[in-house]
Design an enzyme around this catalytic site. Structure first.
Site, PDB file in Angstrom:
ATOM      1  CB  CYS A  91      -0.976  -0.010   1.165  1.00  0.00           C
ATOM      2  SG  CYS A  91      -2.256  -1.270   0.929  1.00  0.00           S
ATOM      3  CG  HIS A 116     -14.288   8.445  -9.852  1.00  0.00           C
ATOM      4  ND1 HIS A 116     -15.470   7.952  -9.358  1.00  0.00           N
ATOM      5  CD2 HIS A 116     -13.843   7.544 -10.755  1.00  0.00           C
ATOM      6  CE1 HIS A 116     -15.745   6.803  -9.946  1.00  0.00           C
ATOM      7  NE2 HIS A 116     -14.772   6.524 -10.801  1.00  0.00           N
ATOM      8  CD  GLU A 143      -8.128   0.520   2.836  1.00  0.00           C
ATOM      9  OE1 GLU A 143      -7.338  -0.403   3.146  1.00  0.00           O
ATOM     10  OE2 GLU A 143      -7.942   1.708   3.145  1.00  0.00           O
TER      11      GLU A 143
END
Length: 160
Positions: free
Chosen positions: A26, A76, A131
């Site tokens: 990550c 987005h 998530e």
């Protein structure tokens, strides 16, 4: 309190982030389809004959507020702490960036969302942010101080 009812509205949004200094994958720029569960709690209205009778809050009112304060801002977008190397390029190219000024872990994001909704006077009980389909963080609104959350500086992400 006696007579209280919990109501929940679920939202989704897509966003990218990068956890600089994270020990796993990550630390790379990546994205998620987040699932957001907003739980509100209160006593349903007892005003006989009114449109809101029996409601804690109208689901359309929850939707409008969460969409305006959270989803429209984050959907987005690149969720930025401000230390990401790609940030300058994204800004220069006109990409959507939500500069949040904290490490964008699910834990911190949940606290941020709960705080923003509390500030909007919603009777927030909890915020759960998924998530991935198997990983979430949840914050109880009562645990968020009036002056705002203390964000964690380190933490992970479960990118599958």
């Amino acid at each position: 309190m006696q007579g209280e009812v919990s109501v929940c509205k679920i939202f989704t949004f897509d966003a990218a982030h990068q956890l600089i200094g994270h020990k796993g994958k990550c630390s790379n720029l990546h994205g998620h389809t987040y699932k957001l569960e907003v739980v509100l709690k209160g006593v349903p209205s007892l005003e006989h004959g009114q449109s809101d009778e029996g409601f804690v809050i109208d689901f359309s009112d929850i939707k409008a507020t969460v969409k305006q304060l959270v989803v429209d801002r984050l959907d987005h977008a690149f969720l930025a702490m401000g230390n990401e190397p790609v940030l300058e390029t994204l800004t220069a190219t006109g990409s959507k960036v939500a500069l949040l000024s904290f490490r964008t872990t699910a834990e911190n994001m949940s606290a941020y969302i709960a705080y923003e909704l509390k500030r909007a006077s919603l009777p927030v009980y909890s915020v759960k942010l998924w998530e991935t389909p198997t990983s979430w963080a949840e914050v109880l609104a009562a645990d968020i101080p009036e002056e705002g959350p203390s964000y964690r500086l380190y933490g992970g992400c479960d990118h599958e």
